[in-house]
Enzyme design. Structure first.
Site, PDB file in Angstrom:
ATOM      1  N   GLN A 101     -11.354 -38.124  13.521  1.00  0.00           N
ATOM      2  CA  GLN A 101     -10.152 -37.845  12.732  1.00  0.00           C
ATOM      3  C   GLN A 101      -9.663 -39.137  12.080  1.00  0.00           C
ATOM      4  OE1 GLN A 101      -6.063 -37.177  14.104  1.00  0.00           O
ATOM      5  NE2 GLN A 101      -6.215 -35.098  13.304  1.00  0.00           N
ATOM      6  N   TYR A 157       2.583 -37.783   8.952  1.00  0.00           N
ATOM      7  CA  TYR A 157       1.938 -39.063   8.660  1.00  0.00           C
ATOM      8  C   TYR A 157       1.645 -39.191   7.160  1.00  0.00           C
ATOM      9  CZ  TYR A 157       1.785 -39.280  13.719  1.00  0.00           C
ATOM     10  OH  TYR A 157       2.146 -39.290  15.039  1.00  0.00           O
ATOM     11  N   ARG A 191      -6.543 -31.374   8.484  1.00  0.00           N
ATOM     12  CA  ARG A 191      -5.543 -30.808   9.380  1.00  0.00           C
ATOM     13  C   ARG A 191      -4.157 -30.852   8.752  1.00  0.00           C
ATOM     14  NH1 ARG A 191      -3.852 -31.817  15.767  1.00  0.00           N
ATOM     15  NH2 ARG A 191      -4.426 -29.698  16.321  1.00  0.00           N
ATOM     16  N   GLY A 214      -5.177 -28.107  23.726  1.00  0.00           N
ATOM     17  CA  GLY A 214      -4.899 -29.522  23.852  1.00  0.00           C
ATOM     18  C   GLY A 214      -4.551 -29.956  25.255  1.00  0.00           C
ATOM     19  N   ARG A 215      -3.311 -29.784  25.643  1.00  0.00           N
ATOM     20  CA  ARG A 215      -2.865 -30.301  26.935  1.00  0.00           C
ATOM     21  C   ARG A 215      -3.600 -29.653  28.102  1.00  0.00           C
ATOM     22  NH1 ARG A 215       3.213 -32.502  27.035  1.00  0.00           N
ATOM     23  NH2 ARG A 215       3.097 -33.717  25.110  1.00  0.00           N
TER      24      ARG A 215
END
Length: 378
Positions: free
Chosen positions: A101, A188, A235, A331-332
């Site tokens: 990424q 971002y 993404r 994810g987590r």
């Protein structure tokens, strides 16, 4: 389609994957210092999670100015490229593909993380709010602080950044990655150009939605010239409503998010890239992504749609069964369960996450989570 489809094969671009589960980008801040260099511990971490059909690395900054958190890895130096090669080799030994990424935080940074302690760079001179960045205060120690007010990029600097994304893609190939994902989510740099809340430029890169999409379009085109579109993804993190103002930065809530993000998805469809990844709001009481938006993305984008954020088997079945997604990221739960696909398929219990060990540190809370009924795999 049933939830069992999650465990069946799928094609992603020109890759054949064994299941529809992917490891999404997860910042863990374990790089070696100095130099923000990926290392053997990170190689163990990724190799442990290769029951996923497909893996995407944590965000890796494309240049020194792209860093917003201490100890995140880069992909711009020879030492970093060599470090990432340890990871791609480890994953390929398990016969799985892995994408890098490509990340630039833009304004979500602090002068102590910037070369020469200069202000961070962004589309406009507007500070990010409702978010903290993590700065080092000593060896292995740090603290959370608000980001600094950035300075606005000049047009020549924007062109240079497009070239830096392309160079990062070259570096990813040199490190052995199978492809790249462009990080255009979570507030971002690319998301800042896209957003009416962060981009107040009056030149060709600001104003109209078409102009705000220009930087994304140019980055996608430049990276496509390096990496085949069949080996590329982007993404996004669309946000449709919020009850917590400090969370707005995650998706930079637009006045018409469906219009903004369907236009962005059209850019990707025109480029013919392999997938679009939708990072859904994942905090407590987060708003759900509207099914109408999911259906609109499906109508626009002919290739694979990846979704992640608070997923379990029931939610995965809902979006897979309606054809709104082709792959689901966990994810987590994947952090705490390195053999997560097998646990989901067989109904095995899940290990709880130790949130205190998410960022920074060593093996504890990183590579020492147990596998079900067998020893930890190194």
């Amino acid at each position: 389609m049933t939830s069992s489809s999650l465990f069946g094969p799928v094609r992603l671009g020109d890759l054949s994957l064994e299941n529809r589960i992917f490891l999404p980008p997860l910042t863990r801040c374990r790089s070696s210092q100095p130099g923000d260099i990926p290392n053997a511990l990170m190689a163990d971490y990724y190799a442990q999670r290769t029951e996923a059909g497909f893996l995407i690395t944590e965000g890796t900054q494309i240049e020194p100015r792209g860093q917003g958190y201490a100890w995140t890895s880069g992909i711009y130096s020879p030492e970093q490229i060599a470090g990432w090669k340890l990871i791609t080799d480890a994953v390929h030994q398990k016969k799985r593909p892995i994408f890098a990424q490509l990340w630039h935080v833009g304004r979500v940074s602090h002068h102590l993380l910037q070369p020469g302690h200069q202000p961070p760079v962004a589309p406009s001179t507007v500070a990010a709010t409702g978010v903290n960045v993590f700065i080092p205060t000593g060896p292995g120690t740090g603290k959370l602080v608000p980001p600094d007010t950035p300075r606005a990029l000049t047009i020549p600097e924007i062109h240079d950044l497009v070239a830096l994304y392309a160079q990062a893609a070259r570096n990813a190939l040199a490190a052995g990655f199978d492809g790249v994902e462009i990080h255009a989510a979570n507030g971002y740099l690319i998301n800042q150009f896209l957003s009416e809340r962060a981009n107040f430029r009056t030149d060709a890169y600001g104003g109209s939605l078409s102009n705000r999409l220009r930087f994304l379009r140019e980055v996608v085109e430049a990276v496509s010239a390096v990496v085949s579109p069949d080996r590329m993804g982007v993404r996004f993190s669309p946000l449709f409503s919020t009850t917590t103002e400090e969370r707005v930065y995650l998706g930079l809530l637009e006045s018409n998010p469906a219009e903004t993000y369907t236009a962005a998805v059209r850019v990707l469809a025109e480029a013919g890239i392999a997938y679009v990844s939708l990072a859904e709001a994942d905090w407590d009481n987060a708003p759900d992504m509207p099914d109408s938006f999911r259906a609109a993305v499906r109508d626009i984008f002919p290739n694979r749609i990846l979704c992640a954020g608070r997923y379990n088997l029931t939610r995965a079945q809902h979006v897979l069964g309606n054809g709104w997604a082709d792959m689901i990221g966990f994810g987590r739960t994947f952090i705490a369960n390195p053999d997560l696909p097998a646990r989901l398929e067989h109904g095995w219990p899940l290990t709880p996450l130790d949130a205190a060990t998410l960022y920074g540190g060593g093996a504890h809370g990183y590579t020492d989570y147990p596998f079900h009924n067998r020893d930890i795999q190194k």
